[in-house]
Design an enzyme around this catalytic site. Structure first.
Site, PDB file in Angstrom:
ATOM      1  N   LYS A 109      39.070 -13.187 -25.196  1.00 47.03           N
ATOM      2  CA  LYS A 109      38.905 -11.731 -25.131  1.00 47.03           C
ATOM      3  C   LYS A 109      37.823 -11.289 -24.149  1.00 47.03           C
ATOM      4  O   LYS A 109      37.907 -10.207 -23.558  1.00 47.03           O
ATOM      5  CB  LYS A 109      38.589 -11.184 -26.528  1.00 47.03           C
ATOM      6  CG  LYS A 109      39.729 -11.327 -27.530  1.00 47.03           C
ATOM      7  CD  LYS A 109      40.933 -10.495 -27.164  1.00 47.03           C
ATOM      8  CE  LYS A 109      41.993 -10.500 -28.252  1.00 47.03           C
ATOM      9  NZ  LYS A 109      43.183  -9.706 -27.878  1.00 47.03           N
ATOM     10  N   GLU A 131      39.756  -1.301 -30.521  1.00 45.13           N
ATOM     11  CA  GLU A 131      40.412  -1.686 -31.769  1.00 45.13           C
ATOM     12  C   GLU A 131      40.311  -3.199 -31.899  1.00 45.13           C
ATOM     13  O   GLU A 131      40.146  -3.896 -30.903  1.00 45.13           O
ATOM     14  CB  GLU A 131      41.875  -1.241 -31.784  1.00 45.13           C
ATOM     15  CG  GLU A 131      42.868  -2.219 -31.149  1.00 45.13           C
ATOM     16  CD  GLU A 131      42.663  -2.452 -29.645  1.00 45.13           C
ATOM     17  OE1 GLU A 131      43.012  -3.558 -29.165  1.00 45.13           O
ATOM     18  OE2 GLU A 131      42.164  -1.544 -28.949  1.00 45.13           O
ATOM     19  N   SER A 398      43.297 -20.300 -27.672  1.00 48.93           N
ATOM     20  CA  SER A 398      42.796 -18.974 -27.324  1.00 48.93           C
ATOM     21  C   SER A 398      41.469 -18.624 -27.981  1.00 48.93           C
ATOM     22  O   SER A 398      40.755 -17.739 -27.514  1.00 48.93           O
ATOM     23  CB  SER A 398      43.829 -17.905 -27.689  1.00 48.93           C
ATOM     24  OG  SER A 398      44.160 -17.987 -29.065  1.00 48.93           O
TER      25      SER A 398
END
Length: 416
Positions: A109, A131, A398
């Site tokens: 991210k 969010e 991830s």
């Protein structure tokens, strides 16, 4: 549905209207359209700007820790070759992990957040909203906001606040305000709804830092481009380590940012099979899953047209996944286009299968994967034993699984 004609390149979209074939676009309130167009104008200015790219590269290298490693998962490979031998199969491929879990904040991210915070700064915005589902995007957004001195509000479903309490605490430590959302099932869809309402109310000073490759154009494109560093690095790294491209690449797909980041640089390499993994939850027979591309239909949600879980009246359904980051009833529009084009296969993995892959990876590799990543690993566990020993699979790891230990402990009937 007839499969669309094969394009000259799978890496050319979207068009000027933000469409990937019939998917994408910008379906937003009139009050948001001027802001969306302003965002698009600034994005078009910076995406090929040398100074912007240099600043992003510097932060990615010295702050986030890129490039992330491409790691030969020797323990998992050995285990799956033993399974292959016991079943008399093909011998078992070599498995590599693209280690996005090693980035600052613990997931992919941060790649997108660094790019978007620089874009927000260029636009003169003074306040960040975001969010989050699993909390990793919320943590990354709060991190870059702290780094650049922006106030930050993170919307998070109440269900996810409860199951991701470590990340909630991290966000608060970083100075962000976490606003629990009780509407619906209190998950990622509901958090995104509230963030969009905030944005409409505060259009002048607020930048909405979307965490996934969805939303109105240009978000799916800019998130993809910021995350494509994953695939660019992985492609160069596997060529250096193995002297050739992989046979298969695999990534989990919720909204789809880590997956499109890995996939995009490989899309025109026809010899590379690409597989996206959806959350099969408790099975596709009922409604307790988030496999929108396997069990959904096209519709409009959060400003774009894409595959969604919806009922006969077009009402969005609340899905389910053991993984908060995959608990979303839709998917980024580029994934929908890649599904219909046939370039990428999308496969569901059940909660129980992801949990077993989580345990297996922890035991044989000494790596605790995020439950999102465990879905991708679970599919590798299924297909690798039947592959040949000279074949290569890359799985995108991830994120790390620290955030999920309470969820896993609860599933295993244990207390922390």
């Amino acid at each position: 549905m007839n499969k669309p004609a094969t394009p000259n390149s799978f890496r050319t979209g979207p068009d000027e209207q933000g469409m990937f074939g019939i998917f994408g676009g910008r379906f937003v309130a009139e009050t948001l359209m001027p802001l969306i167009l302003d965002l698009e104008r600034h994005w078009n200015e910076v995406k090929n700007d040398a100074d912007f790219r240099a600043e992003l590269t510097d932060l990615s290298t010295h702050y986030a820790g890129r490039p992330s490693k491409l790691y030969f998962a020797e323990g998992l490979t050995r285990h799956l070759r033993e399974v292959s031998s016991a079943k008399g199969l093909g011998g078992g491929a070599k498995v590599y992990f693209k280690r996005e879990d090693l980035n600052h904040t613990g997931s992919h991210k941060i790649n997108n957040c660094l790019g978007q915070i620089l874009l927000a700064k260029r636009m003169g915005k003074k306040r960040i909203i975001a969010e989050t589902g699993a909390g990793q995007h919320g943590v990354a957004a709060a991190t870059v906001a702290a780094r650049f001195g922006f106030p930050c509000v993170v919307y998070m479903g109440a269900t996810d606040v409860a199951r991701q309490s470590p990340n909630v605490f991290r966000m608060k430590l970083l100075g962000a305000e976490v606003r629990p959302v009780t509407a619906g099932h209190g998950t990622l869809k509901d958090a995104m709804n509230e963030a969009l309402r905030d944005w409409v109310t505060n259009v002048e000073d607020t930048y909405y830092l979307i965490g996934t490759a969805a939303g109105p154009h240009p978000y799916p494109e800019l998130v993809r481009d910021f995350q494509s560093v994953i695939g660019i690095e992985a492609r160069a790294q596997i060529l250096e380590q193995e002297g050739r491209l992989p046979d298969t690449i695999i990534a989990a797909v919720g909204g789809g940012s880590n997956a499109i980041g890995l996939f995009h640089p490989f899309l025109d390499d026809k010899e590379v099979r690409i597989i996206g993994i959806e959350a099969g939850g408790r099975g596709l027979d009922g409604i307790e899953h988030c496999a929108s591309m396997n069990a959904g239909a096209p519709g409009v949600l959060h400003g774009n047209r894409t595959y969604l879980l919806q009922n006969a009246d077009g009402q969005i359904m609340d899905g389910h996944s053991i993984s908060a980051g995959l608990d979303y009833p839709g998917v980024g529009p580029e994934h929908s286009w890649l599904r219909d084009s046939g370039r990428v296969d999308y496969v569901p993995i059940l909660d129980d299968e992801a949990l077993e892959a989580f345990k297996l990876t922890t035991r044989v590799e000494g790596i605790i994967p995020a439950l999102e990543s465990a879905h991708a690993i679970a599919h590798a566990v299924k297909i690798v034993p039947a592959m040949d020993k000279d074949q290569i699979v890359i799985v995108n790891l991830s994120g790390r699984g620290d955030k999920d230990v309470h969820t896993v402990a609860s599933m295993l009937g244990m207390e922390i």
